[in-house]
Design an enzyme around this catalytic site. Structure first.
Site, PDB file in Angstrom:
ATOM      1  N   HIS A  24     -11.431 -73.043 106.977  1.00  0.00           N
ATOM      2  CA  HIS A  24     -12.342 -72.041 106.404  1.00  0.00           C
ATOM      3  C   HIS A  24     -13.796 -72.388 106.733  1.00  0.00           C
ATOM      4  O   HIS A  24     -14.578 -71.517 107.101  1.00  0.00           O
ATOM      5  CB  HIS A  24     -12.183 -71.989 104.877  1.00  0.00           C
ATOM      6  CG  HIS A  24     -10.824 -71.579 104.397  1.00  0.00           C
ATOM      7  ND1 HIS A  24     -10.087 -72.318 103.505  1.00  0.00           N
ATOM      8  CD2 HIS A  24     -10.055 -70.494 104.681  1.00  0.00           C
ATOM      9  CE1 HIS A  24      -8.949 -71.711 103.254  1.00  0.00           C
ATOM     10  NE2 HIS A  24      -8.898 -70.604 103.961  1.00  0.00           N
ATOM     11  N   LYS A  48      -1.320 -63.966  91.459  1.00  0.00           N
ATOM     12  CA  LYS A  48      -1.098 -65.319  91.982  1.00  0.00           C
ATOM     13  C   LYS A  48      -1.455 -66.332  90.912  1.00  0.00           C
ATOM     14  O   LYS A  48      -2.396 -66.116  90.142  1.00  0.00           O
ATOM     15  CB  LYS A  48      -1.990 -65.571  93.201  1.00  0.00           C
ATOM     16  CG  LYS A  48      -1.358 -65.214  94.534  1.00  0.00           C
ATOM     17  CD  LYS A  48      -2.223 -65.764  95.672  1.00  0.00           C
ATOM     18  CE  LYS A  48      -1.725 -65.362  97.041  1.00  0.00           C
ATOM     19  NZ  LYS A  48      -2.628 -65.832  98.106  1.00  0.00           N
ATOM     20  N   ARG A  97      -5.394 -67.543 113.271  1.00  0.00           N
ATOM     21  CA  ARG A  97      -4.814 -68.797 113.756  1.00  0.00           C
ATOM     22  C   ARG A  97      -3.583 -68.539 114.611  1.00  0.00           C
ATOM     23  O   ARG A  97      -3.399 -69.116 115.656  1.00  0.00           O
ATOM     24  CB  ARG A  97      -4.433 -69.695 112.575  1.00  0.00           C
ATOM     25  CG  ARG A  97      -5.618 -70.158 111.732  1.00  0.00           C
ATOM     26  CD  ARG A  97      -5.176 -70.626 110.385  1.00  0.00           C
ATOM     27  NE  ARG A  97      -4.472 -69.557 109.679  1.00  0.00           N
ATOM     28  CZ  ARG A  97      -3.790 -69.703 108.580  1.00  0.00           C
ATOM     29  NH1 ARG A  97      -3.652 -70.871 108.026  1.00  0.00           N
ATOM     30  NH2 ARG A  97      -3.196 -68.649 108.023  1.00  0.00           N
ATOM     31  N   SER A 135      -4.093 -73.477 103.177  1.00  0.00           N
ATOM     32  CA  SER A 135      -4.302 -74.003 101.827  1.00  0.00           C
ATOM     33  C   SER A 135      -2.977 -74.462 101.214  1.00  0.00           C
ATOM     34  O   SER A 135      -2.921 -75.484 100.530  1.00  0.00           O
ATOM     35  CB  SER A 135      -4.954 -72.949 100.946  1.00  0.00           C
ATOM     36  OG  SER A 135      -6.240 -72.674 101.431  1.00  0.00           O
TER      37      SER A 135
HETATM   38  N1  COA Z   1      -8.305 -71.896 108.508  1.00  0.00           N
HETATM   39  C1  COA Z   1      -7.483 -72.404 107.597  1.00  0.00           C
HETATM   40  N2  COA Z   1      -6.725 -71.647 106.787  1.00  0.00           N
HETATM   41  C2  COA Z   1      -6.830 -70.321 106.899  1.00  0.00           C
HETATM   42  C3  COA Z   1      -7.684 -69.721 107.830  1.00  0.00           C
HETATM   43  C4  COA Z   1      -8.437 -70.563 108.656  1.00  0.00           C
HETATM   44  N3  COA Z   1      -9.256 -70.094 109.599  1.00  0.00           N
HETATM   45  N4  COA Z   1      -7.550 -68.387 107.723  1.00  0.00           N
HETATM   46  C5  COA Z   1      -6.656 -68.172 106.752  1.00  0.00           C
HETATM   47  N5  COA Z   1      -6.215 -69.339 106.261  1.00  0.00           N
HETATM   48  C6  COA Z   1      -5.161 -69.531 105.264  1.00  0.00           C
HETATM   49  C7  COA Z   1      -5.555 -69.329 103.853  1.00  0.00           C
HETATM   50  O1  COA Z   1      -5.981 -70.542 103.245  1.00  0.00           O
HETATM   51  C8  COA Z   1      -4.250 -68.866 103.257  1.00  0.00           C
HETATM   52  O2  COA Z   1      -3.403 -69.980 103.106  1.00  0.00           O
HETATM   53  P1  COA Z   1      -2.238 -70.026 102.032  1.00  0.00           P
HETATM   54  O3  COA Z   1      -1.472 -68.766 102.163  1.00  0.00           O
HETATM   55  O4  COA Z   1      -1.530 -71.230 102.435  1.00  0.00           O
HETATM   56  O5  COA Z   1      -2.952 -70.137 100.708  1.00  0.00           O
HETATM   57  C9  COA Z   1      -3.629 -68.037 104.332  1.00  0.00           C
HETATM   58  O6  COA Z   1      -4.181 -68.525 105.509  1.00  0.00           O
HETATM   59  C10 COA Z   1      -3.904 -66.589 104.209  1.00  0.00           C
HETATM   60  O7  COA Z   1      -5.300 -66.424 104.161  1.00  0.00           O
HETATM   61  P2  COA Z   1      -5.969 -65.063 103.791  1.00  0.00           P
HETATM   62  O8  COA Z   1      -5.529 -63.997 104.705  1.00  0.00           O
HETATM   63  O9  COA Z   1      -7.440 -65.300 103.657  1.00  0.00           O
HETATM   64  O10 COA Z   1      -5.287 -64.719 102.450  1.00  0.00           O
HETATM   65  P3  COA Z   1      -5.796 -64.926 101.094  1.00  0.00           P
HETATM   66  O11 COA Z   1      -4.661 -64.742 100.176  1.00  0.00           O
HETATM   67  O12 COA Z   1      -6.512 -66.216 100.987  1.00  0.00           O
HETATM   68  O13 COA Z   1      -6.845 -63.698 100.946  1.00  0.00           O
HETATM   69  C11 COA Z   1      -7.574 -61.375 100.830  1.00  0.00           C
HETATM   70  C12 COA Z   1      -6.493 -62.358 101.281  1.00  0.00           C
HETATM   71  C13 COA Z   1      -8.256 -61.843  99.582  1.00  0.00           C
HETATM   72  C14 COA Z   1      -8.622 -61.258 101.916  1.00  0.00           C
HETATM   73  C15 COA Z   1      -6.872 -60.003 100.637  1.00  0.00           C
HETATM   74  O14 COA Z   1      -5.743 -60.187  99.831  1.00  0.00           O
HETATM   75  C16 COA Z   1      -7.784 -59.002  99.975  1.00  0.00           C
HETATM   76  O15 COA Z   1      -8.563 -58.370 100.640  1.00  0.00           O
HETATM   77  N6  COA Z   1      -7.645 -58.822  98.633  1.00  0.00           N
HETATM   78  C17 COA Z   1      -8.449 -57.904  97.858  1.00  0.00           C
HETATM   79  C18 COA Z   1      -7.622 -56.668  97.460  1.00  0.00           C
HETATM   80  C19 COA Z   1      -7.655 -55.648  98.565  1.00  0.00           C
HETATM   81  O16 COA Z   1      -8.694 -55.157  98.963  1.00  0.00           O
HETATM   82  N7  COA Z   1      -6.458 -55.289  99.043  1.00  0.00           N
HETATM   83  C20 COA Z   1      -6.301 -54.333 100.092  1.00  0.00           C
HETATM   84  C21 COA Z   1      -6.460 -54.979 101.434  1.00  0.00           C
HETATM   85  S1  COA Z   1      -6.239 -53.809 102.724  1.00  0.00           S
END
Ligand code: COA
Length: 168
Positions: A24, A48, A97, A135
């Site tokens: 991140h 969650k 990724r 994560s």
């Molecule tokens: N390096 C390391 N880890 C990364 C990464 C990177 N560059 N990019 C993503 N990750 C990891 C995250 O830590 C996470 O790991 P985990 O599943 O082991 O915890 C995983 O990849 C998924 O990351 P991400 O896509 O950022 O998911 P998230 O659950 O952390 O967040 C939101 C997703 C918050 C962006 C999305 O759910 C959201 O927009 N929510 C708001 C509600 C909404 O608007 N919904 C409609 C969307 S169309």
């Protein structure tokens, strides 16, 4: 758009950050080259059960990023596009990724654009050193006593050790 934000390229980078990893941080650092101001948006997902509460994640991220006047860390609930509108963001930064990230991200990017055409999703490819980090992997390694210090900020590593000691 407020007077202060007029003409500025404002971006958001959203996620659960449970916890923030070096992957991140890499995306955050590189996102600063494509915007003037970046909001790191910590998602509060009521469905969650996070390891760290959102306010703790916000503090962890601020501590790990240090003094960087162009970055603001905020928790948010509800739709990402609503948060983006509230801070006048026009760029939605996402890290990629793997192919599975791409498969997850594409529908979200399309949906977000339909909900808010003023927000452009920009994908940054993860660096080779961090492309394997997530994560949940970090939480698992820390839970069973593995060394996570190569993958997270020292303050996050300390928080993980403390959290899992408490759970013993
Ligand atoms: N390096 C390391 N880890 C990364 C990464 C990177 N560059 N990019 C993503 N990750 C990891 C995250 O830590 C996470 O790991 P985990 O599943 O082991 O915890 C995983 O990849 C998924 O990351 P991400 O896509 O950022 O998911 P998230 O659950 O952390 O967040 C939101 C997703 C918050 C962006 C999305 O759910 C959201 O927009 N929510 C708001 C509600 C909404 O608007 N919904 C409609 C969307 S169309």
């Amino acid at each position: 758009m407020t007077t202060a934000s007029a003409g500025k390229r404002i971006a958001i980078y959203a996620g659960s950050f449970d916890p923030l990893t070096n992957g991140h941080s890499d995306i955050i650092r590189r996102a600063l080259s494509i915007c003037d101001q970046l909001y790191v948006a910590v998602a509060i997902n009521v469905n969650k059960q996070p390891l760290f509460p959102a306010d703790e994640r916000v503090v962890q991220i601020r501590r790990a990023l240090g003094e960087e006047s162009r970055v603001e860390v905020r928790a948010f609930t509800g739709l990402l596009v609503d948060f983006a509108r509230s801070v006048s963001a026009t760029i939605n930064v996402r890290g990629l990724r793997t192919v599975s990230d791409f498969e997850n991200e594409m529908p979200m990017a399309i949906m977000n654009r339909q909900l808010y055409p003023g927000l452009e999703t920009v994908f940054l490819a993860a660096s080779a050193e961090t492309a394997h980090i997530s994560s949940s992997l970090i939480r698992e390694v820390a839970k069973f006593g593995g060394n996570v210090s190569p993958f997270v900020h020292p303050s996050v590593a300390t928080a993980l050790v403390t959290r899992f000691k408490k759970a013993e």
